[in-house]
Scaffold this motif. Structure first.
Motif, short mmCIF file in Angstrom:
data_model
loop_
_atom_site.label_atom_id
_atom_site.label_comp_id
_atom_site.label_asym_id
_atom_site.label_seq_id
_atom_site.Cartn_x
_atom_site.Cartn_y
_atom_site.Cartn_z
N SER A 2 0.83 -1.21 0.00
CA SER A 2 0.00 0.00 0.00
C SER A 2 0.87 1.25 0.00
CB SER A 2 -0.92 0.00 1.21
OG SER A 2 -0.17 -0.04 2.41
N SER A 6 0.76 4.17 -2.70
CA SER A 6 0.56 5.55 -2.26
C SER A 6 1.66 6.47 -2.80
CB SER A 6 0.53 5.61 -0.73
OG SER A 6 0.42 6.94 -0.29
N ARG A 10 1.21 9.50 -5.43
CA ARG A 10 1.67 10.85 -5.09
C ARG A 10 2.61 11.39 -6.17
NH1 ARG A 10 4.24 9.69 -0.86
NH2 ARG A 10 2.41 9.57 0.48
#
Length: 668
Positions: A2, A6, A10
């Motif tokens: 995860s 992420s 980003r």
């Protein structure tokens, strides 16, 4: 896992607008493989310029309009050494690179640092002056070889060629594809890995706090300008090998728009996003050029794409994002004299005496000047009206418009059409021009509500470029007036078809517009516009309708610009779209800053200064006042503009008269 997702999200999210631009090109403006590669190459050159502009923005918080010209002079030096002297490629490249670094340091130390405490708008206009100075130097430099450098190409250093379809790429293309990314990667590593680079980033975030910590902010600014100049040189040098030395200037208007667009898509500081966006815009521009029926259609397609890319971004909430508006404010609002001071008899004499001198001067102009000079004086009045439109939008609302002449052009075309085709009275045609100009500004303002500061400046710039290249071009629309525009008698009775009478008519319109602007300023609407500029959140908390107030400022500004356009096209007896180019918008913007956006009459003073020194000053020792050097000198001496000087003199003289009157009262 995860965390990886992420981090990837980003990283990729800021690049979404760039990916969208490439997707638009692939779907609607397909390119053969060779042309796609050429688009990437040209996009990389734009990326070098955009990254340099981002560095300067981070250090000084200004738009550096001189970015391309910083590298133009060293690039011409390299071209001269390689092409005219026959020296080795690497020698010319090295000399040009060193020269660009030195030139960047000289410009920062000799010019930019003099404006370190000036408002950001003032320094932005000063970079336009730097552009003019460097352009003159670029014209003079080839005379060392008695040659003309324009369109000269730097021969490739090695005999390498690659044929992709119908495209032949040579070593210059390969060098650009290698050197441009390496240069930008080197800048990124410098900023993130070295102590000096980290200090540059710290100073860019909070220069005041960095100075308190002992960081030499001034010298870091010099380093930034040296880096920006080196990047600009690489862009112009590499371009000279691929397309030849630019003709007429270092950067075209479309090139400026692409660099600025990439800058704002990257939120002014995200260098990887800026670079990728510039490449995407370069590919899209080349794709539009390849597929469009006319190169004039490139501007509107790019404008729509840039607007969509900007609107795709989420509104920033960081300190730097919020900083993009408030600190663009030029000067404090001018206050009225205190009632007890204004009632002093000698203060009244000074006020009415000033009015009398101004009135006498205006009356004397058509009597004492030649016919051609009366026409030029009339044009100054019209430029003053355009300046008043900027006072409303930029001075009051704090919204930067670099394309104000686009609204002027719309008003001019509509007013000319009313007079030429339908025989409408000039006064009524000006009213119609005001309505249409206000409507155009309203429509531009709708999608621009989410944009502020430099973001809005880019939108207005691409709008003006689209207006002149497509919207008001008679090659695409048959309604555009092309015949002679007659000045019919006003209301069928008053003849204005002489320079003197049209001068008087234009002066009356200026007085009406000026009075209207002052009335709006003192009204609830004017106070609401100023409140939004000073503190939008506080104004909203007090119940000010933010959206409608902003749109009102846009509409008022566009209406005033439309009136100026109607007058200008009737002054010239014709509608010529070349009179409303983007360069003219920058001139009007410069004149408004020189005059001072803090006072209404500053717009008129700025127009009188910039055009008056150009048209009426004949003494050689004073001609420089109309040049870029003269503008920089004026802004250095009077950062608040000529209007601020007038107010300062007024306050000083009124204060002395008031103190003298009080002293007499005390004695008696």
């Amino acid at each position: 896992m995860s965390k990886i997702v992420s981090d990837l999200r980003r990283t990729l999210t800021p690049l979404t607008p760039a990916f969208a631009l490439v997707a638009v090109q692939l779907v609607f403006f397909g390119l053969p493989a060779g042309a796609f590669i050429r688009g990437i190459v040209l996009g990389l050159l734009t990326a070098l310029l955009a990254v340099g502009m981002a560095l300067v923005y981070r250090a000084n918080r200004v738009i550096n309009f001189a970015q391309a010209d910083l590298g133009f002079v060293p690039a011409i030096l390299s071209v001269g050494l390689i092409v005219f002297n026959g020296l080795p490629y690497l020698f010319g490249l090295g000399v040009g690179l060193i020269s660009s670094i030195v030139l960047g340091a000289i410009v920062e130390l000799a010019i930019v640092r003099r404006f370190v405490r000036s408002p950001r708008l003032v320094l932005t206009v000063a970079t336009l002056g730097i552009t003019q100075l460097l352009s003159v130097l670029a014209i003079i430099l080839p005379r060392l070889w008695d040659e003309v450098a324009a369109s000269e190409r730097i021969p490739p250093p090695v005999a390498w060629k690659l044929t992709v379809g119908t495209f032949i790429l040579n070593a210059n293309d390969l060098i650009a594809m290698i050197l441009a990314p390496l240069a930008m990667i080197a800048v990124g590593l410098f900023l993130s890995k070295t102590q000096v680079g980290i200090a540059v980033r710290a100073a860019a975030e909070r220069s005041d706090r960095a100075a308190l910590l002992g960081i030499p902010v001034g010298w870091l600014s010099t380093i930034v300008w040296m880096l920006a100049s080196a990047l600009s040189f690489l862009a112009l040098f590499l371009r000279s090998g691929i397309l030849g030395v630019p003709i007429g200037g270092a950067l075209s208007v479309s090139g400026l728009v692409l660099a600025l667009a990439a800058l704002v898509i990257g939120r002014l500081r995200n260098l990887p996003t800026i670079a990728v966006a510039a490449v995407a815009l370069g590919i899209l521009e080349y794709g539009v050029q390849w597929n469009a029926e006319s190169p004039l259609l490139v501007a509107p397609f790019i404008a729509v794409a840039v607007m969509a890319a900007l609107l795709m971004q989420r509104k920033g909430v960081s300190r730097l994002d919020q900083d993009t508006t408030a600190s663009w404010r030029l000067a404090d609002e001018v206050h009225d004299l205190a009632p007890e001071v204004a009632r002093v008899p000698w203060v009244r004499v000074m006020r009415w005496g000033t009015y009398a001198v101004v009135l006498a001067s205006l009356v004397a102009i058509p009597i004492l000047l030649r016919t051609d000079q009366v026409i030029k004086a009339t044009a100054i009045f019209i430029y003053g009206i355009i300046g008043l439109s900027l006072v409303v939008l930029t001075g009051w609302a704090g919204q930067i418009s670099l394309g104000q002449v686009g609204f002027v052009a719309i008003g001019a075309a509509v007013s000319a059409k009313c007079t030429e085709a339908w025989g409408v009275d000039l006064t009524l045609s000006l009213v119609i021009a005001a309505i249409v100009g206000g409507l155009a500004a309203f429509l531009v303002g709708l999608p621009a509500l989410r944009l502020r500061g430099l973001y809005l400046a880019v939108v207005t710039l691409v709008f003006a470029l689209s207006v002149t290249s497509w919207l008001l071009n008679d090659r695409f629309f048959e309604w555009i007036p092309t015949k002679r525009i007659e000045r019919f008698p006003l209301f069928g009775r008053l003849d204005i078809d002489t320079p003197t009478r049209f001068y008087v008519y234009t002066l009356l319109v200026l007085i009406v517009v000026f009075g209207g602007v002052r009335g709006i300023r003192r009204s609830r609407t004017g106070r609401a516009i100023l409140a939004l500029r000073d503190n939008e959140r506080a104004a909203q908390a007090f119940g000010v309708p933010v959206i409608w107030v902003k749109l009102t400022a846009f509409t008022i500004s566009g209406a005033i610009a439309g009136v100026a356009g109607g007058l200008y096209t009737h002054l010239n007896y014709s509608f010529d779209i070349n009179s409303y180019n983007v360069g003219r918008s920058l001139e009007v913007f410069t004149a408004s800053i020189v005059g001072g956006l803090g006072v209404s009459f500053g717009a008129i003073l700025g127009a009188a200064y910039l055009r008056g020194t150009e048209w009426f000053v004949t003494a050689p020792e004073w001609r420089f006042l109309s040049t870029g050097a003269g503008v920089m000198f004026m802004l250095l001496v009077l950062p608040g503009g000529l209007g601020a000087l007038v107010i300062r003199v007024r306050d000083e003289l009124s204060g002395r008269m008031y103190r003298r009157a009080r002293k007499k009262e005390n004695v008696s």
